[in-house]
Design a protein around this motif. Structure first.
Motif, PDB file in Angstrom:
ATOM      1  N   ASN A   9       0.818  -1.227   0.000  1.00  0.00           N
ATOM      2  CA  ASN A   9       0.000   0.000   0.000  1.00  0.00           C
ATOM      3  C   ASN A   9       0.845   1.269   0.000  1.00  0.00           C
ATOM      4  O   ASN A   9       0.594   2.202   0.774  1.00  0.00           O
ATOM      5  CB  ASN A   9      -0.931   0.034   1.219  1.00  0.00           C
ATOM      6  CG  ASN A   9      -1.951  -1.071   1.180  1.00  0.00           C
ATOM      7  OD1 ASN A   9      -2.264  -1.583   0.106  1.00  0.00           O
ATOM      8  ND2 ASN A   9      -2.442  -1.454   2.344  1.00  0.00           N
ATOM      9  N   GLU A 190       0.478   5.524   5.491  1.00  0.00           N
ATOM     10  CA  GLU A 190      -0.415   5.285   4.339  1.00  0.00           C
ATOM     11  C   GLU A 190      -1.205   6.534   3.946  1.00  0.00           C
ATOM     12  O   GLU A 190      -1.687   6.631   2.815  1.00  0.00           O
ATOM     13  CB  GLU A 190      -1.356   4.107   4.640  1.00  0.00           C
ATOM     14  CG  GLU A 190      -0.617   2.773   4.608  1.00  0.00           C
ATOM     15  CD  GLU A 190      -1.512   1.572   4.917  1.00  0.00           C
ATOM     16  OE1 GLU A 190      -2.682   1.783   5.302  1.00  0.00           O
ATOM     17  OE2 GLU A 190      -1.013   0.440   4.794  1.00  0.00           O
ATOM     18  N   ASN A 193      -0.472   8.184   0.640  1.00  0.00           N
ATOM     19  CA  ASN A 193      -1.050   7.731  -0.640  1.00  0.00           C
ATOM     20  C   ASN A 193      -2.085   8.718  -1.156  1.00  0.00           C
ATOM     21  O   ASN A 193      -2.337   8.784  -2.363  1.00  0.00           O
ATOM     22  CB  ASN A 193      -1.711   6.360  -0.462  1.00  0.00           C
ATOM     23  CG  ASN A 193      -0.678   5.268  -0.304  1.00  0.00           C
ATOM     24  OD1 ASN A 193       0.273   5.203  -1.062  1.00  0.00           O
ATOM     25  ND2 ASN A 193      -0.856   4.415   0.702  1.00  0.00           N
TER      26      ASN A 193
END
Ligand code: COA
Length: 254
Positions: A9, A190, A193
């Motif tokens: 991820n 994350e 992202n």
């Protein structure tokens, strides 16, 4: 290999995994971490870097056997490659401090963008007690972060401190229950992202920019003294005492 790397991820995880030696870092492990950070820098799919350890131990710092047998000889050595890669990383770096963080285990946190600490963690920079001097620009950054008085407790006396102390003095963002620290750090990593990577990169450069040259210069200056001190009788006494599981005796030194 005692550094496990995995990309998931958009986050590359560098997991220090040598629990039988309390995650002590060898030259080969620094090399692996430097290579992983350099690769992440060049990989558009990687949006953030997560550094973590094992339950109860982040890292006990440099392998003391390595200090005695294979001290770093020059700035080309793996530990300096690792330091320069971390200082130079344009990708956000998040640390999940899963337990004790000693020596470079604490000083590397000064170069991460986010630091989350387990409620079981103890941090320490016991360089002087090992006959050494501070490294990784900690002689510059620790007094800057917390002022000279508290820096003296941590760098001259080598006093250990808790995760809450680390938050209070600006080394860490937050203390979390031991079972949650890695997941929380991963969630923060994350989040990149969903952010524009160019703006993140430019902003990180702006935030670190004025200090980066000074940090690199300080690392070099510290390294010269550190290298001399690694060969000193004071350091030899401290290292031998560690392996003999006794208190060092510095009474004979002037
Ligand atoms: N380098 C080499 N070996 C290390 C090490 C290090 N930095 N830290 C721990 N080890 C080894 C110990 O020698 C021991 O090996 P053994 O089982 O063969 O005797 C093993 O790891 C377990 O360590 P131990 O000290 O028994 O664990 P602990 O839970 O009682 O204490 C620490 C954990 C991290 C507090 C303690 O190991 C420590 O203080 N380590 C040294 C930290 C240090 O000074 N680092 C250098 C900073 S510059």
């Amino acid at each position: 290999m005692t550094i496990r790397t995995a990309t998931l991820n958009g986050v590359i995880t560098l997991e220090i995994a040598r629990p039988e030696k309390k995650n002590a870092l060898t030259q080969a492990m620094y090399q692996a971490m430097a290579d992983a950070i350099d690769a992440a820098q060049a990989d558009a799919a990687v949006r953030a870097i997560l550094i973590t350890g094992q339950p109860g131990i982040f890292t006990s710092g440099n392998d003391i056997e390595d200090f005695m047998q294979r001290p770093p000889q020059s700035e080309d050595s793996a530990v300096f490659r690792f330091m320069k890669a971390l200082v130079g990383s344009d990708k956000p770096v998040v640390a999940a401090v899963t337990g004790a963080a000693v020596g470079i285990g604490t000083t590397l946190l000064l170069h991460c963008d986010f630091v989350y600490v387990s409620d079981e963690a103890r941090l320490a920079m016991p360089f002087v007690g090992l006959g050494l001097v501070p490294e990784f620009a900690s002689s510059l950054l620790v007094p800057q972060l917390m002022g000279g008085r508290r820096a003296a407790e941590k760098l001259l006396l080598g006093d250990p401190f808790t995760g809450s102390d680390a938050v209070e003095c600006g080394i860490a963002n937050a203390v979390l229950p031991a079972g949650e620290v890695v997941n929380h750090a991963r969630r923060v990593a994350e989040r990149f992202n969903g952010l524009p990577p160019g703006a993140v990169r430019d902003s990180k450069r702006l935030m670190r920019g004025p200090q980066r040259e000074l940090i690199l210069k300080t690392i070099t200056e510290e390294a010269q003294l550190f290298g001399q001190r690694l060969r000193s009788p004071e350091a030899m006494e401290a290292f031998q005492a560690f392996f003999q599981k006794r208190q060092p005796d510095f009474s004979k030194f002037a």
